[in-house]
Design a protein around this motif. Sequence first.
Motif, PDB file in Angstrom:
ATOM      1  N   ALA A  51       0.964  -1.349  -0.145  1.00 45.09           N
ATOM      2  CA  ALA A  51       0.093  -0.174   0.058  1.00 45.09           C
ATOM      3  C   ALA A  51       0.838   1.370  -0.069  1.00 45.09           C
ATOM      4  CB  ALA A  51      -0.921   0.011   1.202  1.00 45.09           C
ATOM      5  N   SER A  52       1.814   1.313   0.781  1.00 44.95           N
ATOM      6  CA  SER A  52       2.574   2.458   1.050  1.00 44.95           C
ATOM      7  C   SER A  52       3.281   2.620  -0.425  1.00 44.95           C
ATOM      8  CB  SER A  52       3.734   2.301   2.144  1.00 44.95           C
ATOM      9  OG  SER A  52       3.279   1.911   3.300  1.00 44.95           O
ATOM     10  N   ARG A  53       3.981   1.718  -0.860  1.00 42.45           N
ATOM     11  CA  ARG A  53       4.587   1.785  -2.312  1.00 42.45           C
ATOM     12  C   ARG A  53       3.807   2.334  -3.366  1.00 42.45           C
ATOM     13  NH1 ARG A  53       9.821  -0.367  -2.862  1.00 42.45           N
ATOM     14  NH2 ARG A  53       9.494  -1.078  -0.688  1.00 42.45           N
ATOM     15  N   ALA A  54       2.575   1.739  -3.264  1.00 36.52           N
ATOM     16  CA  ALA A  54       1.433   2.148  -4.306  1.00 36.52           C
ATOM     17  C   ALA A  54       1.109   3.657  -4.111  1.00 36.52           C
ATOM     18  CB  ALA A  54      -0.013   1.324  -4.098  1.00 36.52           C
ATOM     19  N   HIS A  55       0.928   4.157  -2.836  1.00 41.68           N
ATOM     20  CA  HIS A  55       0.892   5.707  -2.683  1.00 41.68           C
ATOM     21  C   HIS A  55       1.876   6.418  -3.136  1.00 41.68           C
ATOM     22  CE1 HIS A  55      -2.711   4.887  -0.259  1.00 41.68           C
ATOM     23  NE2 HIS A  55      -2.224   4.355   0.890  1.00 41.68           N
ATOM     24  N   LEU A  56       3.087   5.898  -2.850  1.00 40.13           N
ATOM     25  CA  LEU A  56       3.975   6.930  -3.470  1.00 40.13           C
ATOM     26  C   LEU A  56       4.336   6.909  -4.741  1.00 40.13           C
ATOM     27  CD1 LEU A  56       6.486   7.934  -1.775  1.00 40.13           C
ATOM     28  CD2 LEU A  56       7.867   5.451  -2.268  1.00 40.13           C
ATOM     29  N   GLU A  57       4.084   5.980  -5.697  1.00 43.28           N
ATOM     30  CA  GLU A  57       3.950   6.020  -7.016  1.00 43.28           C
ATOM     31  C   GLU A  57       2.674   6.812  -7.690  1.00 43.28           C
ATOM     32  OE1 GLU A  57       4.020   1.930  -8.255  1.00 43.28           O
ATOM     33  OE2 GLU A  57       5.869   1.662  -7.286  1.00 43.28           O
ATOM     34  N   ALA A  58       1.590   6.746  -6.872  1.00 43.94           N
ATOM     35  CA  ALA A  58       0.349   7.354  -7.382  1.00 43.94           C
ATOM     36  C   ALA A  58       0.120   8.894  -7.151  1.00 43.94           C
ATOM     37  CB  ALA A  58      -0.852   6.491  -6.917  1.00 43.94           C
ATOM     38  N   MET A  59       0.852   9.210  -6.113  1.00 46.12           N
ATOM     39  CA  MET A  59       0.580  10.738  -5.311  1.00 46.12           C
ATOM     40  C   MET A  59       0.812  11.672  -6.444  1.00 46.12           C
ATOM     41  SD  MET A  59      -0.069  12.204  -2.629  1.00 46.12           S
ATOM     42  CE  MET A  59      -0.264  10.900  -1.602  1.00 46.12           C
ATOM     43  N   VAL A  60       1.903  12.091  -6.951  1.00 43.72           N
ATOM     44  CA  VAL A  60       1.862  13.145  -7.719  1.00 43.72           C
ATOM     45  C   VAL A  60       1.092  13.303  -8.872  1.00 43.72           C
ATOM     46  CG1 VAL A  60       3.462  14.640  -9.398  1.00 43.72           C
ATOM     47  CG2 VAL A  60       4.084  13.555  -6.981  1.00 43.72           C
ATOM     48  N   PRO A  61       1.002  12.149  -9.526  1.00 47.44           N
ATOM     49  CA  PRO A  61      -0.135  11.877 -10.588  1.00 47.44           C
ATOM     50  C   PRO A  61      -1.361  12.150 -10.276  1.00 47.44           C
ATOM     51  CG  PRO A  61       1.343   9.979 -10.822  1.00 47.44           C
ATOM     52  CD  PRO A  61       1.715  10.914  -9.717  1.00 47.44           C
ATOM     53  N   THR A  62      -1.783  11.853  -9.085  1.00 47.79           N
ATOM     54  CA  THR A  62      -3.310  11.844  -8.588  1.00 47.79           C
ATOM     55  C   THR A  62      -3.558  13.394  -8.330  1.00 47.79           C
ATOM     56  OG1 THR A  62      -3.290   9.567  -7.747  1.00 47.79           O
ATOM     57  CG2 THR A  62      -4.912  10.856  -7.074  1.00 47.79           C
ATOM     58  N   ILE A  63      -2.488  13.989  -7.753  1.00 47.34           N
ATOM     59  CA  ILE A  63      -2.556  15.258  -7.292  1.00 47.34           C
ATOM     60  C   ILE A  63      -2.893  16.111  -8.684  1.00 47.34           C
ATOM     61  CG2 ILE A  63      -1.518  17.504  -6.481  1.00 47.34           C
ATOM     62  CD1 ILE A  63      -0.365  15.477  -4.117  1.00 47.34           C
TER      63      ILE A  63
END
Length: 371
Positions: A51-63
């Motif tokens: 979960a943590s790793r997925a958040h890291l990858e998704a964060m900037v594109p999602t923002i």
Amino acid sequence: MAADEPLVLGIETSCDETGVGIVRGTTLLADAVASSVDTHARFGGVVPEIASRAHLEAMVPTIERALKQAGISAKDLDGIAVTAGPGLAGALLVGVSAAKAYAYALNKPLYGVNHLASHICVDQLEHGPLPEPTMALLVSGGHSSLLLAPDITADVRPMGATIDDAAGEAFDKIARVLNLGFPGGPVIDRLAKEGDPDAIAFPRGLTGPRDPAYDFSFSGLKTAVARWIEAKRAAGEEVPVRDVAASFQEAVVDVLTRKAVRACKDEGVDHLMIGGGVAANSRLRALAQERCERVGIRLRVPRPGLCTDNGAMVAALGAEMVARNRPASDLELSADSSLPVTDPHVPGNHSHGHGHDHDHMHEISKENLYS
């Protein structure tokens, strides 16, 4: 929509959804979600490290997706809100770190808010300002709580909570016993529609005269259902999956709605808000509606997409913090995996005693090291 209402971006990473929402006052402008649920499905539950790793990858594109959806630039924002807890420590840290970075780079105030209070506040985006006080039943994978909120930004009081498994956990576990996959809520909801809720008399936890009036327990129910299924299988009989799903679901929503309505009546509150992932359950919504109507209580339930974890709910609470001039958090804000519901937000050190936060930060980072 008044332009002077606070424009706030909210970040939610307490579990397996990377949610970014943008609201102006109580108007939703963007709600972007990247979910890692499929990655966890093969493990039958959420794996914190994944979960943590997925958040890291998704964060900037999602923002970036949320800003584009809202048609605004990051510098237009009046503040950045983020879930500071409760949740998975590693997952929360990703969101908190991102929020700090954006707040620092844009020179905007930062608001660390409570995941549970956010689930209540999200209803403002759909049904307008929350009545005060608000009685809320929050049911999700990690929580089942009855909360009374005279002021969602400063005063949230626990009336009752689950003493063992949360309702959502019970759904996942029964789905696993029935080999229905993960997550269990949606599939049980679907199958239950074709089953008989009165087929099997499963126990209703903590409903005796001497039991705590507003607390929940689902572990006995879970065991009872699992044993019933095992007994059928052991006798070589076919398990009536739809009837089991319907009877199990009925036992859960019966207790949840009965206790919530009772709390409203006892406290003299004339409406009930239901939130959290399990609030997307169609039977819970229907039974709550029926029971509330019978005693003249107004029911407020956000649409299913706003019940599950999302960034919009965090932005909604953040906007309310700005509107009510609540103190911002400082850049030393730390993720708190067990942030109590009585803290709707985490104000900066300038507004309360020093020292405490620093120790807390140390605790959390140490915990991450070993988990």
